[in-house]
Scaffold this motif. Sequence first.
Motif: not given
Length: 386
Positions: A236-247, A266-279
């Motif tokens: 599991v990974s809860v609230g960690m993916c936001e710190h991983v980085g796209r690369k 494998f369960l992934l719990h993460t915040i996500g954004k609507r637009l892949s182009t947003s910074m």
Amino acid sequence: MELQDVSVAPQAAAPVGVSEKEIIDNLLQGTGVTINGTNDWDPQFYSSEVISRVLAKGNLGLGEAYMDNLWDVPKLDEFFYRVVKGGVENRIKPAKLLWHSARFKLLNLETVKRAKRIGEFHYDLGNTFYQSMLDKYMAYSCGYWKDAATLEQAQEAKLELICRKIGLERGMRVLDIGCGWGSFMRYAAERYGVECVGLTVSAEQVKLGRDMCKGLPVEFRLKDYRKETEVFDRVVSVGMCEHVGRKNYRTYMKKACECLKDDGLFLLHTIGKRLSTSMPDPFISKYIFPVGQVPALEWLTQAAEGLFVLEDLHNFGADYDTTLMAWHERFEEAWPQFKDELGDRFYRMWRYYLLSCAGAFRARDIQLWQMVFSKNGMGGGYCSCR
């Protein structure tokens, strides 16, 4: 966190120059927000400098002006809900933020060395501080409010939901990538009789987590996820993916795959954004999470190609609004004990962080996803729970 207390006493709302007033009115068109207006969501500007800061640095300028006490608003969360819902951030393209945008696109900001900085900058702020704001399990991620009335109920419901989604059974060994203070591991060990290993880069989290999980089959490892080699029944990974980085998403997915048995989940719990182009938000990047980046869905699914089958995708992003408001309420109640140590500038920074994020989730501009992956697809299909 190097923040100086340079607060300025609030003054009477200052008149805005004609040209500046026209610019702001155009930006706020359709939001229902009026500068120096009478509604609870109408900001009161104490200096015309606020506008120049916003036009130069977007939300970073607005946030820093708030920290400097140059403006205020009775309901900061509702102000942000209306501004975000109205798409105001899409109308501001500050030239001073071009490098901020480029560095996230071109550089790998989440190296092993830099990842440690997250623990030192944010999570090592102090266990007492976070204990005052969070629930008894110290879950620093979105709660599940479907049938909950309190923060404790919502966080326990989230932890139970995760356990059920990955089909925990007594005797299993589970890896928690980015375990925090061990909220999931403690719950899973107590309720399901499983053994857990958690990875974190925060020494303070390890210290308190070990104390909270004393007597349970739970192990904390002060270790970057990229260095783990053991294989587990579940990951599991809860609230960690936001710190991983796209690369690093492909590396992250590969590591989860390497550490998972062939018949595991494998369960992934993460915040996500609507637009892949947003910074990444410049205020959050500078003051809250120095190398944080919210993923777009396509980035995660592309990173999982050839490694996992996506069995389930669950979005309950609206629940993060409620979670953040509950954290804010507790933060306000506990603030007197931290006031002398942290100062007014930190107080306004933290309020801005919690309430601006609450407004953004309320506007559904950002999401909260729980994704369940299997290595080879579950025979007969995966039966999800909500």
